[in-house]
Design an enzyme around this catalytic site. Structure first.
Site, PDB file in Angstrom:
ATOM      1  N   HIS A 165      94.683 -26.485 115.466  1.00 29.66           N
ATOM      2  CA  HIS A 165      93.599 -26.164 116.406  1.00 29.66           C
ATOM      3  C   HIS A 165      92.907 -27.440 116.866  1.00 29.66           C
ATOM      4  O   HIS A 165      92.706 -28.369 116.079  1.00 29.66           O
ATOM      5  CB  HIS A 165      92.585 -25.197 115.778  1.00 29.66           C
ATOM      6  CG  HIS A 165      91.834 -25.758 114.602  1.00 29.66           C
ATOM      7  ND1 HIS A 165      90.649 -26.450 114.739  1.00 29.66           N
ATOM      8  CD2 HIS A 165      92.090 -25.745 113.268  1.00 29.66           C
ATOM      9  CE1 HIS A 165      90.201 -26.813 113.540  1.00 29.66           C
ATOM     10  NE2 HIS A 165      91.068 -26.407 112.635  1.00 29.66           N
ATOM     11  N   GLU A 189      89.845 -21.690 116.582  1.00 29.42           N
ATOM     12  CA  GLU A 189      89.986 -21.419 115.139  1.00 29.42           C
ATOM     13  C   GLU A 189      88.635 -21.398 114.444  1.00 29.42           C
ATOM     14  O   GLU A 189      88.400 -20.602 113.539  1.00 29.42           O
ATOM     15  CB  GLU A 189      90.881 -22.495 114.495  1.00 29.42           C
ATOM     16  CG  GLU A 189      91.381 -22.138 113.102  1.00 29.42           C
ATOM     17  CD  GLU A 189      90.475 -22.621 111.981  1.00 29.42           C
ATOM     18  OE1 GLU A 189      90.710 -22.225 110.835  1.00 29.42           O
ATOM     19  OE2 GLU A 189      89.519 -23.382 112.236  1.00 29.42           O
ATOM     20  N   ASP A 232      89.844 -27.320 118.500  1.00 32.11           N
ATOM     21  CA  ASP A 232      88.386 -27.158 118.541  1.00 32.11           C
ATOM     22  C   ASP A 232      87.769 -27.722 117.260  1.00 32.11           C
ATOM     23  O   ASP A 232      88.441 -27.842 116.232  1.00 32.11           O
ATOM     24  CB  ASP A 232      88.008 -25.683 118.737  1.00 32.11           C
ATOM     25  CG  ASP A 232      88.594 -24.761 117.674  1.00 32.11           C
ATOM     26  OD1 ASP A 232      89.745 -24.998 117.240  1.00 32.11           O
ATOM     27  OD2 ASP A 232      87.898 -23.811 117.261  1.00 32.11           O
TER      28      ASP A 232
HETATM   29 ZN    ZN Z   1      90.575 -26.654 110.598  1.00 31.47          ZN
END
Ligand code: ZN
Length: 380
Positions: free
Chosen positions: A73, A136, A75
């Site tokens: 991820h 996430e 983010d």
């Molecule tokens: Zn993580």
């Protein structure tokens, strides 16, 4: 060729505070395109239409003989206050690279991107896929799941998957995650009758009702049959009432609980237990499901990763199912999954940082893993 430190720094410079993207997927996609990957950025929306999430699928190689996925991820969690430097302007200090997301998990993404970019320049029989998501850190409802739906529809589910989340404990390479405990959130509510504390006959204390049930559950004996996992534990995380005066009892109280549970339980079993235990208390329960426990015990993946770590660092990794849950819980039903990455001690903290040498070594470990997976491990 871009090195892992400069790619990681480029990723950190994007303020991709979950679920914002701020151009970070483009940075990854452009890097992979230059290395020969086909890339596809997909946009999905939350059911309420409020959040837009950008996901990336990238692939190199056309053979379906062996398909290795890398799940991650882009983010990050909000930086918070009190940093010694700008969290989105990475700096190198005392041998560390400092910035929000360096460990969780832009460093892991940069390391695998660089390892894969170098690896695919050689002949190899198989395919490497990137499955990257942008939500996430807020629970992942539109990220990995929709990406996996798309992979199912288009025949792009990998045979095996490496999750590049931070997994190491004290030094790089000392721990590989094979699974995690499950998680469920419970809100306990009670409605009473407000009154003066000196007149017990005239009120019903909602706070007492909630506390009695919470204490009862804190004393509950959870079984611990599957020793691959830490013991199941229940923790209160919030207690709220509608009263601030010290001579009044509140008529409304709620408490939040979280349970981290091993495969000795599952979500429906836990709900059943909690509802049964609540019968003798004047409370109501609401559940927010986060996910079941999972574990992958694939000897081939385990030995490939352990070998790669030992080859680069000399360390014998331990296998574990500690730590918070990961996106591995979504892909585990489709393919074998293993989780390995940087040290997880400083994730979500201010001045998040990783040793520069660890980032360089992680790229090397991932490269050895790719070589072993595609070129030496013929039994798939
Ligand atoms: Zn993580």
């Amino acid at each position: 060729m871009t090195d892992v430190i400069s790619l990681c720094s480029d990723l950190v410079r994007c303020r991709s505070i979950t679920p914002r993207d701020d151009g970070v997927m483009e940075v990854v996609a452009n890097f992979l395109k230059a290395a020969g990957f086909e890339t596809n950025i997909m946009v999905s929306r939350s059911p309420d239409g409020k959040n837009e999430v950008r996901n990336l699928f990238a692939k190199c190689g056309s053979s379906k003989e062996k398909v290795l996925g890398f799940l991650g991820h882009v983010d990050v969690v909000p930086p918070g206050d009190g940093w010694d430097s700008d969290p989105f302007e990475p700096v190198q200090k005392d041998g560390y690279l400092v910035g929000r997301g360096v460990c969780d998990m832009k460093g892991g993404i940069a390391a695998f991107c660089c390892a894969a970019a170098e690896f695919v320049q050689k002949e190899f029989n198989g395919s490497i896929e990137f499955l990257l998501t942008g939500d996430e850190e807020i629970g992942n409802y539109e990220g990995t799941q929709s990406l996996l739906d798309w992979c199912c529809k288009t025949g792009n589910i990998p045979h095996d998957c490496l999750v590049g989340e931070p997994s190491s404990s004290i030094v790089l390479g000392d721990r590989i995650y094979l699974g995690h405990r499950g998680s469920i959130n419970i809100t306990v509510k009670a409605v009473g009758k407000q009154g003066h504390v000196a007149y017990p006959d005239n009120f019903k204390n909602s706070l007492s009702d909630v506390c009695r049930f919470v204490v009862h559950m804190l004393n509950y004996e959870w079984k611990h049959d599957d020793r691959r996992f830490p013991k199941t534990n229940l923790e209160p995380t919030l207690l709220f009432t509608n009263n601030y005066a010290c001579n009044v009892v509140p008529d409304q109280t709620s408490a939040n609980l979280n349970i981290r549970f091993s495969v000795d339980y599952d979500l429906s079993k836990l709900k059943e237990i909690l509802l049964k235990e609540s019968r003798n208390f004047d409370v109501s329960l609401e559940f927010i499901e986060a996910g079941n426990a999972f574990y992958c015990d694939d000897d081939r993946l385990k030995s490939l990763m352990a070998y790669s770590i030992k080859d680069v660092t000399g360390i014998n990794a331990e296998f574990s199912a500690m730590g918070g849950t990961s996106d591995g819980r979504f892909i585990i039903s489709h393919c074998n999954t293993i989780e390995f990455g940087l040290i997880d001690k400083l994730i979500h903290q201010k001045n998040e940082r990783s040793k520069v040498q660890d980032l360089i070594d992680l790229e090397k470990i991932y490269f050895v893993f790719l070589r072993k997976y595609f070129l030496e491990n013929k039994d798939k």
